[in-house]
Design an enzyme around this catalytic site. Structure first.
Site, short mmCIF file in Angstrom:
data_model
loop_
_atom_site.label_atom_id
_atom_site.label_comp_id
_atom_site.label_asym_id
_atom_site.label_seq_id
_atom_site.Cartn_x
_atom_site.Cartn_y
_atom_site.Cartn_z
N CYS A 24 0.84 -1.19 0.00
CA CYS A 24 0.00 0.00 0.00
C CYS A 24 0.88 1.24 0.00
O CYS A 24 2.08 1.18 0.22
CB CYS A 24 -0.89 0.00 1.24
SG CYS A 24 -1.99 -1.41 1.32
N GLY A 51 -1.09 0.83 -4.88
CA GLY A 51 -2.39 0.27 -4.58
C GLY A 51 -3.49 0.94 -5.38
O GLY A 51 -3.57 2.16 -5.41
N ASN A 125 0.91 0.48 5.76
CA ASN A 125 1.58 -0.22 4.66
C ASN A 125 2.38 -1.36 5.28
O ASN A 125 3.23 -1.11 6.13
CB ASN A 125 2.50 0.75 3.91
CG ASN A 125 3.35 0.08 2.84
OD1 ASN A 125 4.35 0.64 2.43
ND2 ASN A 125 2.97 -1.08 2.41
N GLY A 126 2.11 -2.58 4.85
CA GLY A 126 2.81 -3.74 5.41
C GLY A 126 1.80 -4.80 5.81
O GLY A 126 0.60 -4.67 5.53
N TYR A 272 11.21 -4.01 -8.20
CA TYR A 272 9.91 -3.87 -8.88
C TYR A 272 8.97 -2.83 -8.28
O TYR A 272 8.37 -2.03 -8.99
CB TYR A 272 9.19 -5.23 -8.88
CG TYR A 272 7.77 -5.17 -9.36
CD1 TYR A 272 7.48 -4.95 -10.71
CD2 TYR A 272 6.70 -5.34 -8.48
CE1 TYR A 272 6.17 -4.88 -11.16
CE2 TYR A 272 5.38 -5.28 -8.93
CZ TYR A 272 5.13 -5.06 -10.27
OH TYR A 272 3.85 -5.00 -10.70
#
Ligand code: SF4
Length: 507
Positions: A24, A51, A125-126, A272
């Site tokens: 995210c 996201g 995020n995570g 990436y």
């Protein structure tokens, strides 16, 4: 932020069944006198690649916290009318990655809890690795939990109610939270940013105005979200650091972590996830990707007429491969910029069709040529199989695949949504078998050592568990048994060879 919760029999229900998806994106801002809702919109727009399922923001004016979130892209959720109603001088925002099967409003963030003067909001995020244990601790019933972020919000709400201070609540709750988290939080008075002690997911700090007279501050998952709102990058938030931003500026608060550990930033951010114009560990991501291609060319050369990248994330490494090998670089595939992402299609056949809709070959460039095709990773192999077939149908005489990350053999538990291990092509095939499955004349992956050399900040400081199986933390209980079986098979296979390269017979 992974939707995953325990069940009564100790297994887990996960939406972790798609292909590799981004983490995210989180954003925070404290900037009196600026249109923080509009700046948050711009920051989230810069983090859209992390996201696409839902977007949201919470804005506070010192008295109230207003939250707006919905399914869809940032520009779908917010328009000028919505933003103009969000008045205040601080905000946090969130973009959530897309999944199939669990794409619902309840998973959208920021999460809000009405505790204290005006409540607090949280963006994550995570992915946590002890969600089930935490949910039990806080008394949440299976089925009542939407996300791991919900569980943290609930723990914080309980502690905040007792202590009356969100910073104190964070110091009480964070040490028992395990796994990967970069959180942004906000109540009516202050903005908070925190990274887990491993620093799996990035978070950086930016400043408005000159260093000696700051006019405001911003937090973001990636540095481009700072520059496009006119903030100057100051530094990365340190792993294990909690920063509090208010009218007195930015302060670090010491969290009493239960153990001190070495940083483990996700190495796949470099290969990436992150934008090419992001800076991580002081390195520009685009340049590290070019170096991955250079080292791959030295490690696994190929006799070819043209080097091309699979758009868009394979392109920088292809440029590097061409530079180092002396083989001309060219564009052999055109990407439709307006098409949805292939992972939205749930079935294998649909995914393959989606690749064809997304990528189209440039026949005159390809015909009669021996090609080196560089991509960033192989998950199921759907994209690469389609690409190889398309290139051959367009007249390529040879197709040599080169991959700028090592074989993806292990699932991620730290916020990158991977398919189950059974679906990871490299988990159950040798590199030689994979070349055959994909229809390539040869296949080679960069080694973990060369990936780290390309990043250029030393051997340490990374999580590389999806390539090595060396998880920095305990994995969730539901996954441990299955991984144990895989480890045994890996150990047996390792005795045979640790192969990164295969050339098919007759090539
Ligand atoms: Fe990143 Fe892989 Fe570690 Fe997940 S397991 S955090 S994708 S390096």
């Amino acid at each position: 932020m992974l939707t995953c919760w325990g069940t009564g029999d100790g297994t887990a229900l996960c939406d972790n069944v798609g292909t590799v998806k981004e983490a995210c994106g989180v954003f925070g801002i404290y900037a009196p006198g600026r249109r923080v809702a509009n700046l948050t919109f711009d920051g989230l727009y810069a983090l859209q690649h992390r996201g696409q399922e839902s977007a949201g923001m919470a804005v506070a004016d010192g008295d109230t916290v207003m939250v707006v979130k919905d399914m869809g892209l940032v520009a779908t959720v917010f328009d000028e009318r919505t933003l103009s109603a969000l008045d205040g001088h601080m905000a946090i925002g969130h973009t959530r990655y897309s999944t199939h099967g669990s794409s619902d409003w309840a998973g959208a963030q920021p999460v809000y809890r009405p505790v204290g003067r005006a409540g607090f909001a949280l963006g994550h995020n995570g992915n946590l690795t002890n969600t089930t244990e935490l949910a039990e601790k806080v008394g949440m019933l299976p089925g009542s939990i939407c996300t791991d972020s919900d569980v943290v919000a609930e723990l914080l709400a309980q502690s905040f109610t007792e202590t009356g201070d969100l910073a104190t609540a964070l110091c009480a709750v964070l040490p028992i939270v395990e796994g990967a988290f970069s959180f942004v939080l906000m109540n009516s008075q202050r903005v908070f940013g925190v990274r887990d002690p491993y620093g799996f997911r990035p978070l950086c700090l930016g400043r408005f105005g000159p260093p000696d007279a700051p006019e405001g501050w911003a937090l973001a998952s990636e540095t481009p979200a700072l520059s496009i709102i006119g903030a100057t990058f100051v530094r990365e938030i340190e792993p294990g650091e909690l920063v509090v931003i208010d009218e007195d500026g930015v302060h670090s608060v010491e969290v009493p972590w239960l153990k001190s550990v070495s940083p483990r930033l996700c190495i796949f951010e470099f290969a990436y996830i992150a934008r090419p114009d992001s800076r991580l560990y002081g390195q520009e991501v685009h340049e590290t990707r070019c170096r991955m291609g250079e080292l791959l060319a030295a490690q696994a050369p190929a006799s070819a007429d043209l080097v091309m990248g699979v758009p868009e994330s394979g392109v920088p490494a292809a440029e590097g491969f061409a530079r180092a090998s002396g083989i001309p670089y060219g564009q052999g595939l055109v990407k439709n910029r307006y098409i949805g992402r292939s992972f939205i299609a749930p079935e294998q056949k649909d995914r393959a069709d989606a690749v064809r809709r997304k990528l189209n070959p440039l026949r005159d460039t390809i015909v009669g040529k021996r090609l080196v095709v560089v991509d960033d990773s192989i998950v199921r192999g759907t994209t690469q199989r389609s690409v190889v077939r398309m290139l051959r149908e367009s007249g390529a005489t040879e197709v040599h695949l080169r991959i700028s990350s090592p074989p993806w053999r292990w699932p991620c538990f730290y916020g990158i949504d991977t398919p189950s291990q059974e679906e990871l092509l490299a988990a159950h095939h040798s590199v030689e078998e994979m070349a055959s499955v994909l229809g390539a004349d040869s296949l080679a992956y960069i080694t973990v050592e060369n990936l780290k050399a390309a990043i250029g900040v030393g051997e340490d400081g990374f999580c590389d568990a999806c390539f090595t199986g060396a998880y920095p933390t305990a994995v969730p209980a539901y996954a441990a048994v299955a991984l144990g079986g895989t480890r045994r098979r890996e150990a047996e296979a390792a005795e045979e060879s640790v192969a990164y390269q295969a050339v098919l017979p007759g090539v």
